[in-house]
Design a protein around this motif. Sequence first.
Motif, PDB file in Angstrom:
ATOM      1  N   GLU A  88      -3.903 -11.162 -10.305  1.00  0.00           N
ATOM      2  CA  GLU A  88      -5.282 -10.215 -10.196  1.00  0.00           C
ATOM      3  C   GLU A  88      -5.866  -9.998  -8.137  1.00  0.00           C
ATOM      4  N   GLU A  89      -5.480 -11.417  -7.976  1.00  0.00           N
ATOM      5  CA  GLU A  89      -5.844 -11.345  -6.637  1.00  0.00           C
ATOM      6  C   GLU A  89      -4.983 -11.063  -5.369  1.00  0.00           C
ATOM      7  N   LEU A  90      -3.888  -9.868  -5.975  1.00  0.00           N
ATOM      8  CA  LEU A  90      -3.188 -10.280  -4.506  1.00  0.00           C
ATOM      9  C   LEU A  90      -3.556  -8.586  -4.007  1.00  0.00           C
ATOM     10  N   LYS A  91      -3.298  -9.109  -2.312  1.00  0.00           N
ATOM     11  CA  LYS A  91      -3.792  -8.021  -1.762  1.00  0.00           C
ATOM     12  C   LYS A  91      -2.362  -7.737  -1.258  1.00  0.00           C
ATOM     13  N   LYS A  92      -1.080  -8.148  -0.800  1.00  0.00           N
ATOM     14  CA  LYS A  92      -0.335  -7.934  -0.142  1.00  0.00           C
ATOM     15  C   LYS A  92       0.983  -8.311  -0.701  1.00  0.00           C
ATOM     16  N   LEU A  93       1.914  -7.143  -0.947  1.00  0.00           N
ATOM     17  CA  LEU A  93       3.039  -7.239  -1.415  1.00  0.00           C
ATOM     18  C   LEU A  93       3.701  -6.598  -0.302  1.00  0.00           C
ATOM     19  N   ASP A  94       5.349  -7.749  -0.005  1.00  0.00           N
ATOM     20  CA  ASP A  94       6.134  -7.587   0.746  1.00  0.00           C
ATOM     21  C   ASP A  94       7.371  -7.550   0.098  1.00  0.00           C
ATOM     22  N   LEU A  95       8.430  -6.073  -0.106  1.00  0.00           N
ATOM     23  CA  LEU A  95       9.658  -5.764  -1.117  1.00  0.00           C
ATOM     24  C   LEU A  95      10.492  -5.546  -0.125  1.00  0.00           C
ATOM     25  N   THR A  96      10.534  -5.670   1.652  1.00  0.00           N
ATOM     26  CA  THR A  96      11.391  -5.276   2.519  1.00  0.00           C
ATOM     27  C   THR A  96      13.047  -5.048   2.193  1.00  0.00           C
ATOM     28  N   ALA A  97      13.918  -4.184   2.426  1.00  0.00           N
ATOM     29  CA  ALA A  97      15.183  -4.863   2.396  1.00  0.00           C
ATOM     30  C   ALA A  97      15.462  -5.497   0.955  1.00  0.00           C
ATOM     31  N   ASN A  98      15.266  -4.349  -0.050  1.00  0.00           N
ATOM     32  CA  ASN A  98      15.931  -4.815  -1.531  1.00  0.00           C
ATOM     33  C   ASN A  98      16.095  -3.877  -1.728  1.00  0.00           C
ATOM     34  N   PHE A  99      16.277  -3.367  -3.541  1.00  0.00           N
ATOM     35  CA  PHE A  99      17.297  -1.986  -3.642  1.00  0.00           C
ATOM     36  C   PHE A  99      16.238  -1.615  -4.536  1.00  0.00           C
ATOM     37  N   VAL A 100      14.844  -1.035  -4.217  1.00  0.00           N
ATOM     38  CA  VAL A 100      14.295  -0.841  -5.383  1.00  0.00           C
ATOM     39  C   VAL A 100      14.939   0.720  -5.839  1.00  0.00           C
ATOM     40  N   GLY A 101      15.315   1.163  -6.477  1.00  0.00           N
ATOM     41  CA  GLY A 101      15.397   2.369  -6.339  1.00  0.00           C
ATOM     42  C   GLY A 101      14.798   3.641  -7.568  1.00  0.00           C
ATOM     43  N   GLU A 102      14.250   2.746  -8.676  1.00  0.00           N
ATOM     44  CA  GLU A 102      13.300   3.356  -9.730  1.00  0.00           C
ATOM     45  C   GLU A 102      10.957   3.468  -8.918  1.00  0.00           C
ATOM     46  N   LEU A 103      11.576   4.016  -7.985  1.00  0.00           N
ATOM     47  CA  LEU A 103       9.976   4.265  -7.461  1.00  0.00           C
ATOM     48  C   LEU A 103       9.075   4.818  -8.182  1.00  0.00           C
ATOM     49  N   SER A 104       8.747   5.401  -9.615  1.00  0.00           N
ATOM     50  CA  SER A 104       8.106   5.094 -11.004  1.00  0.00           C
ATOM     51  C   SER A 104       7.417   3.581 -11.285  1.00  0.00           C
ATOM     52  N   THR A 105       8.269   2.729 -10.885  1.00  0.00           N
ATOM     53  CA  THR A 105       7.884   1.465 -11.144  1.00  0.00           C
ATOM     54  C   THR A 105       6.558   0.437  -9.934  1.00  0.00           C
ATOM     55  N   ILE A 106       5.853   1.793  -9.314  1.00  0.00           N
ATOM     56  CA  ILE A 106       5.144   1.440  -8.824  1.00  0.00           C
ATOM     57  C   ILE A 106       3.546   1.490  -9.468  1.00  0.00           C
ATOM     58  N   GLU A 107       3.909   2.185 -10.394  1.00  0.00           N
ATOM     59  CA  GLU A 107       2.995   2.270 -11.062  1.00  0.00           C
ATOM     60  C   GLU A 107       2.579   1.538 -11.686  1.00  0.00           C
ATOM     61  N   SER A 108       3.181  -0.244 -12.431  1.00  0.00           N
ATOM     62  CA  SER A 108       2.512  -0.970 -12.690  1.00  0.00           C
ATOM     63  C   SER A 108       1.011  -1.680 -11.801  1.00  0.00           C
ATOM     64  N   LEU A 109       1.443  -0.854 -10.288  1.00  0.00           N
ATOM     65  CA  LEU A 109       0.450  -2.097  -9.701  1.00  0.00           C
ATOM     66  C   LEU A 109      -0.479  -1.573  -9.648  1.00  0.00           C
ATOM     67  N   LYS A 110      -1.229  -0.892 -10.854  1.00  0.00           N
ATOM     68  CA  LYS A 110      -2.696   0.171 -10.549  1.00  0.00           C
ATOM     69  C   LYS A 110      -2.979  -1.384 -11.113  1.00  0.00           C
ATOM     70  N   CYS A 111      -2.658  -2.250 -11.753  1.00  0.00           N
ATOM     71  CA  CYS A 111      -3.820  -3.209 -12.285  1.00  0.00           C
ATOM     72  C   CYS A 111      -3.868  -3.858 -10.955  1.00  0.00           C
ATOM     73  N   ASN A 112      -3.569  -3.679 -10.582  1.00  0.00           N
ATOM     74  CA  ASN A 112      -3.926  -4.635  -9.231  1.00  0.00           C
ATOM     75  C   ASN A 112      -4.908  -4.293  -7.809  1.00  0.00           C
ATOM     76  N   ILE A 113      -6.051  -4.105  -8.475  1.00  0.00           N
ATOM     77  CA  ILE A 113      -7.093  -3.803  -7.188  1.00  0.00           C
ATOM     78  C   ILE A 113      -7.790  -3.974  -6.701  1.00  0.00           C
ATOM     79  N   HIS A 114      -6.783  -5.283  -6.457  1.00  0.00           N
ATOM     80  CA  HIS A 114      -7.382  -5.888  -4.574  1.00  0.00           C
ATOM     81  C   HIS A 114      -6.065  -5.168  -3.409  1.00  0.00           C
ATOM     82  N   LEU A 115      -4.696  -4.808  -4.177  1.00  0.00           N
ATOM     83  CA  LEU A 115      -3.750  -4.797  -3.049  1.00  0.00           C
ATOM     84  C   LEU A 115      -4.409  -3.518  -1.439  1.00  0.00           C
TER      85      LEU A 115
END
Length: 461
Positions: A88-115
């Motif tokens: 709930e308190e997530l403010k910063k997320l670092d996913l640099t140099a991974n293999f994220v290809g399903e960009l639509s999965t960022i919609e799951s971060l809508k719940c992290n209102i403090h991001l």
Amino acid sequence: FLSVTEELVRRRAEHNNCEIFSLEEISLHQQEIEKLEHLDKWCRDLKILYLQNNLIPKIENVGKLKKLEYLNVALNNIERIENLEGCEELKKLDLTANFVGELSTIESLKCNIHLKELFLVGNPCTEFEGYRQFVVATLHQLKKYLDSKEIERSERIKALQNYPEVKWKIREQEQAYLLKRAREKEEAQRRMQEKKDEKQKQMDSKLGFDSPDSPQEKSNQAEGDGEQERCRTVDSDDEDRKFWEEPTPYTPESRLETHRYIEEKRKAKDNIRESKKREKTAWTLVTADGKVLNVNVPKLHFSLKDDEENNQIILDLAVYRHLDTSLLDVDVQPTYIRVLVKGKPFQLVLPEEVKPDSSSAKRSQTTGHLVVTMPKAKEIILAKQKVSASIKHSDCNTEQKNTRSGQVEKLEVDPSKYSFPDVTKIIQEKERTGRGPIKLQPQKVTEVKKSCVDFENNEDV
């Protein structure tokens, strides 16, 4: 696979006195972790979690970290953004140099209102057309930075205006990427199966060698060992060259395969090193005909002293000052002494036979030297020197002594014979006076009188 262990977490929690229940920050980077687990049960108060440069394929088991503010999972094998709704308190997320290809999965971060900050640099999704517009329009709470670039208000308005069209383009590109990933996975499985079959054939060919039955073959076996070892080294070099020069796509599977290959090579080198350590060097201490040799493997300075007065032999071995005494093993034999210093033998043939049972070994507290005292087997009885009695010289002897040398006579008093000084013998009569500081008689030389019957005046003397 390697996962997060309690021992690892406690070791990395030194700044918190190795307590993990109250831990707020932990760094688990470069630990070859392949599965993320247990942290949501052990460290509920975590605020900062570093997991970069591992082999984590999936974000999981972090949903119960309600206080987590910063999660760094850069340089891993993550392909989807998921299971972060509970942070709930997530403010910063670092996913640099991974293999994220399903960009639509960022919609799951809508719940992290403090991001406020998100990093996706180096992921396949960043190459999609409309990538930045889609992220900015999807995550309204992302007020500060996307990939270290500040999000302008005008950029957000424009992204929202074109959102339906951009979203449709992103979906198409995702489908194409997923098909490509499916082909890559099949190719990776095929390559792995081929390598397994090739290794199995090599093992079968090695086990299929005919065992040497004839005496000639047995005699040639030892000669062929060295040649086989050289062939193995050449084969290993060829295998390394082939592995590193083979072109492969950059995928989670190839990254994991590279890691496994490096780990396998490292373990093989460690095993060889350990086997060499276990093989103790065979030092020749006694020849086949029973002759004892002088050996100094630890290369220590030493001195061997023959103490004739006490009828013993003393060995002073310059052992290292800070070496623990438990690493020394002293063995005294009648004709030689052997000292093992950390397993390395020091052996010295003695010049004379000694008594091993009566020998003693001591360490110097100042220098650390090892001093071994060895009594000789042949006891030598030495006669005690008798103190010669004082001989009273006659007048003639005194006169002869005085004529030969002009040495000054010194007064010697034996306290056991006299309880008080003998005043009468302080000054002796001398024929030649005037030599001392006090002149008691006029200077004249008296003739030497023959008061002794056996006296012979020899002018040569």
